[in-house]
Design a protein around this motif. Structure first.
Motif, PDB file in Angstrom:
ATOM      1  N   LEU A   1     -35.228 -37.751  30.096  1.00 23.87           N
ATOM      2  CA  LEU A   1     -34.632 -39.048  29.797  1.00 23.87           C
ATOM      3  C   LEU A   1     -33.211 -39.133  30.339  1.00 23.87           C
ATOM      4  O   LEU A   1     -32.801 -40.161  30.887  1.00 23.87           O
ATOM      5  N   ARG A   2     -32.466 -38.030  30.218  1.00 24.70           N
ATOM      6  CA  ARG A   2     -31.073 -38.027  30.656  1.00 24.70           C
ATOM      7  C   ARG A   2     -30.938 -37.862  32.178  1.00 24.70           C
ATOM      8  O   ARG A   2     -30.207 -38.629  32.819  1.00 24.70           O
ATOM      9  N   ASP A   3     -31.639 -36.894  32.769  1.00 25.16           N
ATOM     10  CA  ASP A   3     -31.416 -36.547  34.177  1.00 25.16           C
ATOM     11  C   ASP A   3     -32.225 -37.394  35.148  1.00 25.16           C
ATOM     12  O   ASP A   3     -31.754 -37.726  36.230  1.00 25.16           O
ATOM     13  N   PHE A   4     -33.465 -37.749  34.758  1.00 23.13           N
ATOM     14  CA  PHE A   4     -34.325 -38.483  35.683  1.00 23.13           C
ATOM     15  C   PHE A   4     -34.212 -39.988  35.494  1.00 23.13           C
ATOM     16  O   PHE A   4     -34.184 -40.746  36.460  1.00 23.13           O
ATOM     17  N   LEU A   5     -34.140 -40.414  34.225  1.00 24.23           N
ATOM     18  CA  LEU A   5     -34.078 -41.847  33.941  1.00 24.23           C
ATOM     19  C   LEU A   5     -32.648 -42.340  33.736  1.00 24.23           C
ATOM     20  O   LEU A   5     -32.445 -43.532  33.498  1.00 24.23           O
ATOM     21  N   MET A   6     -31.672 -41.420  33.812  1.00 24.42           N
ATOM     22  CA  MET A   6     -30.246 -41.758  33.739  1.00 24.42           C
ATOM     23  C   MET A   6     -29.869 -42.399  32.421  1.00 24.42           C
ATOM     24  O   MET A   6     -29.006 -43.282  32.346  1.00 24.42           O
ATOM     25  N   ALA A   7     -30.521 -41.967  31.343  1.00 23.57           N
ATOM     26  CA  ALA A   7     -30.182 -42.485  30.018  1.00 23.57           C
ATOM     27  C   ALA A   7     -28.880 -41.843  29.531  1.00 23.57           C
ATOM     28  O   ALA A   7     -28.603 -40.674  29.816  1.00 23.57           O
ATOM     29  N   PRO A   8     -28.067 -42.570  28.757  1.00 22.12           N
ATOM     30  CA  PRO A   8     -26.763 -42.049  28.298  1.00 22.12           C
ATOM     31  C   PRO A   8     -26.903 -41.112  27.101  1.00 22.12           C
ATOM     32  O   PRO A   8     -26.336 -41.345  26.021  1.00 22.12           O
ATOM     33  N   VAL A   9     -27.686 -40.025  27.258  1.00 22.00           N
ATOM     34  CA  VAL A   9     -27.922 -39.082  26.178  1.00 22.00           C
ATOM     35  C   VAL A   9     -26.727 -38.144  26.047  1.00 22.00           C
ATOM     36  O   VAL A   9     -26.278 -37.541  27.027  1.00 22.00           O
ATOM     37  N   VAL A  10     -26.213 -38.013  24.842  1.00 20.21           N
ATOM     38  CA  VAL A  10     -25.092 -37.101  24.567  1.00 20.21           C
ATOM     39  C   VAL A  10     -25.442 -36.278  23.345  1.00 20.21           C
ATOM     40  O   VAL A  10     -26.292 -36.653  22.538  1.00 20.21           O
ATOM     41  N   GLY A  11     -24.753 -35.108  23.200  1.00 23.61           N
ATOM     42  CA  GLY A  11     -24.962 -34.267  22.037  1.00 23.61           C
ATOM     43  C   GLY A  11     -25.479 -32.901  22.411  1.00 23.61           C
ATOM     44  O   GLY A  11     -25.605 -32.547  23.595  1.00 23.61           O
ATOM     45  N   ASN A  12     -25.854 -32.123  21.398  1.00 22.02           N
ATOM     46  CA  ASN A  12     -26.397 -30.793  21.619  1.00 22.02           C
ATOM     47  C   ASN A  12     -27.367 -30.459  20.493  1.00 22.02           C
ATOM     48  O   ASN A  12     -27.540 -31.235  19.549  1.00 22.02           O
ATOM     49  N   GLY A  13     -27.972 -29.271  20.583  1.00 17.32           N
ATOM     50  CA  GLY A  13     -29.001 -28.914  19.630  1.00 17.32           C
ATOM     51  C   GLY A  13     -28.511 -28.732  18.217  1.00 17.32           C
ATOM     52  O   GLY A  13     -29.279 -28.876  17.269  1.00 17.32           O
ATOM     53  N   GLU A  14     -27.264 -28.403  18.041  1.00 15.57           N
ATOM     54  CA  GLU A  14     -26.738 -28.183  16.695  1.00 15.57           C
ATOM     55  C   GLU A  14     -26.307 -29.484  16.029  1.00 15.57           C
ATOM     56  O   GLU A  14     -26.651 -29.764  14.882  1.00 15.57           O
ATOM     57  N   ALA A  15     -25.525 -30.295  16.760  1.00 19.16           N
ATOM     58  CA  ALA A  15     -25.007 -31.537  16.184  1.00 19.16           C
ATOM     59  C   ALA A  15     -26.027 -32.670  16.241  1.00 19.16           C
ATOM     60  O   ALA A  15     -25.917 -33.665  15.522  1.00 19.16           O
ATOM     61  N   GLY A  16     -27.026 -32.546  17.110  1.00 18.88           N
ATOM     62  CA  GLY A  16     -28.001 -33.618  17.286  1.00 18.88           C
ATOM     63  C   GLY A  16     -27.708 -34.440  18.524  1.00 18.88           C
ATOM     64  O   GLY A  16     -26.663 -34.277  19.181  1.00 18.88           O
ATOM     65  N   PHE A  17     -28.639 -35.337  18.864  1.00 26.09           N
ATOM     66  CA  PHE A  17     -28.525 -36.134  20.087  1.00 26.09           C
ATOM     67  C   PHE A  17     -28.470 -37.621  19.749  1.00 26.09           C
ATOM     68  O   PHE A  17     -29.021 -38.077  18.747  1.00 26.09           O
ATOM     69  N   SER A  18     -27.807 -38.372  20.637  1.00 24.97           N
ATOM     70  CA  SER A  18     -27.708 -39.823  20.469  1.00 24.97           C
ATOM     71  C   SER A  18     -27.418 -40.445  21.815  1.00 24.97           C
ATOM     72  O   SER A  18     -27.208 -39.737  22.806  1.00 24.97           O
ATOM     73  N   TYR A  19     -27.429 -41.769  21.864  1.00 25.77           N
ATOM     74  CA  TYR A  19     -26.991 -42.490  23.050  1.00 25.77           C
ATOM     75  C   TYR A  19     -25.486 -42.730  22.937  1.00 25.77           C
ATOM     76  O   TYR A  19     -24.979 -43.022  21.831  1.00 25.77           O
ATOM     77  N   ASP A  20     -24.810 -42.625  24.073  1.00 22.72           N
ATOM     78  CA  ASP A  20     -23.389 -42.937  24.104  1.00 22.72           C
ATOM     79  C   ASP A  20     -23.174 -44.376  23.624  1.00 22.72           C
ATOM     80  O   ASP A  20     -23.824 -45.308  24.101  1.00 22.72           O
ATOM     81  N   ALA A  21     -22.293 -44.548  22.667  1.00 30.10           N
ATOM     82  CA  ALA A  21     -22.087 -45.856  22.041  1.00 30.10           C
ATOM     83  C   ALA A  21     -21.668 -46.923  23.034  1.00 30.10           C
ATOM     84  O   ALA A  21     -21.997 -48.105  22.867  1.00 30.10           O
ATOM     85  N   ASP A  22     -20.936 -46.554  24.082  1.00 27.87           N
ATOM     86  CA  ASP A  22     -20.457 -47.539  25.056  1.00 27.87           C
ATOM     87  C   ASP A  22     -21.513 -47.917  26.084  1.00 27.87           C
ATOM     88  O   ASP A  22     -21.348 -48.901  26.814  1.00 27.87           O
ATOM     89  N   GLU A  23     -22.580 -47.126  26.172  1.00 27.52           N
ATOM     90  CA  GLU A  23     -23.585 -47.351  27.214  1.00 27.52           C
ATOM     91  C   GLU A  23     -24.955 -47.757  26.680  1.00 27.52           C
ATOM     92  O   GLU A  23     -25.782 -48.297  27.418  1.00 27.52           O
TER      93      GLU A  23
END
Length: 321
Positions: free
Chosen positions: A44-66
């Protein structure tokens, strides 16, 4: 859950989440392993260029500005829908529809690529999809192209037409309205200017078709349906009455699942037989279909249609005297 469905679900989860989503939650909602969840996030992040942020410990989300500006790109269909499209392409190729199958070849390649991608690289065995044409007539591709162009470009059309009923050839000048694929064959619904009426023409009987320069006269869709689709059969016309056919219990198992007409009324009788009612104008085609069931079907009403069936059966029986 297949990959394309997981990507859709993952996108929905991240789009609607107010806080970072843990990998454990993704595993539960996507019904997948930890490794698969990470692979889908990376896709989702690398191929579809989705604004995925985060890591395995804190969790993942979309960048609020994008997040509000991101949409899933391209043609997104389930694998079942992709298989359906490929099956339709096979139908066109194997039922003599070369005119359409050649034009759709680039689309087929794109569909196959998408399907392979979501099938994990497995080959799709399309030879397992079998289409058996039934009583298909030979179609002149040049005539079909000309007729189709006239319909889509909304231009008048001239052609020679040899009717099967009389075997007479006439020159027709028409305003084409629509193409109809009916029982493995093509028909042209058109306004016949010489006869000042709507007519249906079998495309396989059209020759020397010539596209005109004058714009076609459009007949309202409601009028087309009223005259050409309101009764049973391809050459239907305005309904003159309703036919009632009763099928025995054996035939009922098939007829109850069949679509004969958009306004048909069917019901099972207490003894297991099936009663079918439908509007008709010209009984010729309806009689052929009813007689196809032989002794399993009986026309109840109207009396004139019942007598016509009796006459046809008597004539057929006389061939075996």
């Amino acid at each position: 859950m297949e990959r394309i469905e997981r990507i859709h679900a993952l996108h929905r989860i991240l789009s609607s989440a107010r806080y970072p989503v843990t990998v454990q939650r993704l595993m539960e909602e996507l019904e997948c392993s930890r490794a698969t969840a990470y692979r889908d996030l990376a896709y989702l992040r690398d191929f579809l260029m989705a604004p995925v942020v985060g890591n395995g410990e804190a969790g993942f989300s979309y960048d609020a500005d994008e997040k509000d500006r991101f949409e899933l790109p391209g043609l997104w269909l389930s694998s079942q829908e992709l298989h359906s499209l490929l099956a339709a392409q096979q139908l066109l190729m194997r039922s003599g529809g070369g005119v359409l199958s050649n034009a759709l070849a680039p689309l087929q390649q794109r569909i196959e690529k998408l399907l392979d991608e979501h099938a994990g690289g497995r080959r799709v065995p399309m030879e397992r999809v079998r289409v058996v044409p039934h009583r298909t007539r030979k179609l002149d591709e040049h005539a079909f192209r000309t007729v189709a162009t006239a319909v889509l470009d909304r231009k008048r059309l001239d052609f020679e037409y040899r009717a099967r009923s009389t075997d007479e050839s006439t020159r027709r000048a028409v305003s084409p309205q629509r193409l109809t694929h009916y029982r493995d064959n093509w028909y042209l619904d058109a306004w016949d200017h010489a006869r000042d009426a709507l007519r249906s023409f079998a495309v396989d009987r059209i020759t020397a078709a010539r596209l005109g320069e004058t714009d076609a006269t459009d007949v309202p869709e409601e009028e087309l349906d009223r005259q050409l689709a309101s009764s049973y059969g391809i050459f239907s016309g305005t309904p003159r009455g309703w036919a009632t056919i009763v099928f025995n219990a054996k035939a009922a198992r098939w007829v109850a699942d069949e679509h004969w007409h958009s306004q048909q009324q069917g019901r099972f009788l207490p003894d297991g037989r099936y009663e079918l009612k439908l509007p008709y104008s010209n009984g010729r085609e309806l009689l052929m279909d009813v007689l196809h069931y032989g002794s399993d079907a009986q026309i109840v009403e109207p009396p004139v249609l019942r007598e016509q069936a009796r006459a046809l059966l008597s004539l057929a029986l006389s061939q075996y005297d």
